[in-house]
Motif scaffolding. Structure first.
Motif, short mmCIF file in Angstrom:
data_model
loop_
_atom_site.label_atom_id
_atom_site.label_comp_id
_atom_site.label_asym_id
_atom_site.label_seq_id
_atom_site.Cartn_x
_atom_site.Cartn_y
_atom_site.Cartn_z
N ASP A 182 4.34 -1.63 -2.55
CA ASP A 182 4.23 -2.34 -1.38
C ASP A 182 3.73 -3.83 -1.48
N THR A 191 3.17 -7.58 0.76
CA THR A 191 3.31 -8.44 1.79
C THR A 191 3.11 -9.86 1.35
N ASP A 193 6.33 -8.00 5.06
CA ASP A 193 5.74 -6.78 4.53
C ASP A 193 6.94 -5.76 4.27
N SER A 194 6.96 -5.24 3.00
CA SER A 194 7.85 -4.42 2.83
C SER A 194 7.60 -3.36 1.45
N GLU A 241 7.15 2.22 8.40
CA GLU A 241 7.04 2.54 7.07
C GLU A 241 6.52 3.85 6.77
N GLU A 275 9.27 0.52 3.51
CA GLU A 275 9.02 -0.11 4.58
C GLU A 275 9.89 -1.24 4.84
CO CO Z 1 3.18 -2.90 3.34
#
Ligand code: CO
Ligand code: MF3
Ligand code: CO
Length: 279
Positions: free
Chosen positions: A110, A112, A121-122, A217, A248
Motif C-alpha cells: 500500500d 500513497t 492512494d493505492s 479498499e 485499493e
Molecule cells: Co492505501
C-alpha cells in the motif's frame, strides 16, 4: 534527506463536509495517482523469494524522491515507512522489515504518494513465486469485490450501494469482509470525508455526487472477518490467522460514473492477470 511532513495535523477533516472537487482536483489526482501506480509497477519485478520488505520500502522511497513526490505515510502518526507490506494473514498496515519474503507468500503493498499536494492512494496484491490455489482464489475474489464496488460508484448511488456490492460478492464466494477499516475521502488530505464501508445496505449512507474523490479498499478474508492489532500498534492480523487480501484504488465521481486515478500504466494491478486494465 527526509523532509518532515506533519501529515497528522491535516489528516482528517471532522466537519462532516464532503468536498466536491473540480477539474483542477481531478488533474491533481490523475498525476498523483498515476505516479503511485508507476511506483507499484516498479516493485513488481522485485517481489520474489529472498527479498525483504525493507528493501521494497527503500525502492518506493527512492522512487518518490526521484519524482518529486513524498510518501504520505512517512511520519504519519509515528509511522516511519513509505509503504505498508501486509503478508498472508496480515490484513493491513504491516510494517516493512528485514525478514525475507518466502515462496508462496501473498503480499499487499500500500503506497500513497503526495504530488503537488494531492494524495494518490493505492494498494495491490503481489505473489511471491508460486502461490497456493486458495491464495489465488482469495486474490481473485478481492479484486472482483473491489471492481463490484467501483461499478456502483456513480452519481445517484450511495456509499451503501458500494459497500453492499462488495459484501454481496465477497460473501457469495464464501469469504468475509473486514469491518474495522474503511475507504476514505482523499485529495489534498490523506483521510477525508466520506467513509466508504466495504459492507452495507443498498440505498443507505451518503449520496454520491460528481466531484467526490475517495478510495475503495476492501480487505477480504478466507476465514472470519475479525482482526486484532499486534503490539507494534500497527499490524492488523486476522484473529483466526486465515489469509487476507486487499486491493485499493483512488477514484473520482464524474457526471456519468467514475474515473480511476490509480490504474497501472502497464496493466500490473492484478498479479494474476498481467496485461489486464480496469474492470
Ligand atoms: Co492505501
Ligand atoms: N494507505 C493506507 C490507506 O489506504 C493508510 C496507511 S496509514 C499507515 O488508507 F500509517 F499505516 F501507513
Ligand atoms: Co486508503
Amino acid at each position: 534527506m527526509i523532509t518532515y511532513v506533519d501529515a497528522e495535523t491535516k489528516s482528517r477533516r471532522t466537519s462532516g463536509v464532503i468536498p466536491l472537487h473540480g477539474e483542477a482536483g481531478f488533474a491533481g489526482m490523475r498525476k498523483a495517482g498515476g505516479l503511485t501506480a508507476r511506483a507499484l509497477d516498479l516493485l513488481v519485478e522485485h517481489v520474489k523469494p529472498g527479498v525483504t520488505t525493507a528493501f521494497l520500502d527503500q525502492l518506493a522511497y527512492d522512487f518518490a524522491m526521484d519524482h518529486g513526490a513524498i510518501p504520505a505515510t512517512l511520519f504519519y502518526k509515528g509511522y516511519r515507512h513509505s509503504i505498508c507490506t501486509s503478508i498472508n494473514h496480515v490484513v493491513c498496515h504491516g510494517i516493512p522489515e528485514d525478514r525475507p519474503l518466502r515462496e508462496g507468500d501473498i503480499v499487499n503493498i500500500d503506497l500513497t504518494l503526495i504530488v503537488d499536494g494531492w494524495y494518490g492512494d493505492s494498494s495491490r496484491m503481489f505473489a511471491v513465486g508460486e502461490i497456493s490455489r486458495k491464495a489465488e482464489r482469495l486474490i481473485e475474489v478481492t479484486y472482483e469485490s473491489l471492481y463490484a464496488g467501483i461499478a456502483a460508484a456513480k452519481p445517484g448511488n450511495t456509499t451503501g450501494d458500494i459497500g453492499a456490492a462488495i459484501q454481496v460478492h465477497a460473501e457469495a464466494e464464501r469469504t468475509s469482509v473486514v469491518r474495522d477499516f474503511v475507504g476514505h475521502g482523499v485529495g489534498q488530505l490523506f483521510h477525508d470525508e466520506p467513509n466508504i464501508m466495504h459492507f452495507g445496505v443498498p440505498g443507505t449512507g451518503v449520496e454520491l455526487k460528481p466531484g467526490m474523490i475517495f478510495t475503495i479498499e476492501p480487505m477480504i478474508n478466507l476465514g472470519r472477518p475479525h482482526v486484532k492489532i499486534l503490539s507494534d500498534g500497527w499490524t492488523a492480523v486476522t484473529r483466526d490467522r486465515t489469509l487476507s487480501a486487499q486491493a485499493e484504488h483512488s477514484i473520482g465521481i464524474t457526471e456519468t460514473g467514475h474515473e480511476i486515478f490509480t490504474l497501472s500504466p502497464r496493466g500490473l494491478f492484478n498479479p494474476l492477470h498481467p496485461g489486464e486494465q480496469a474492470a
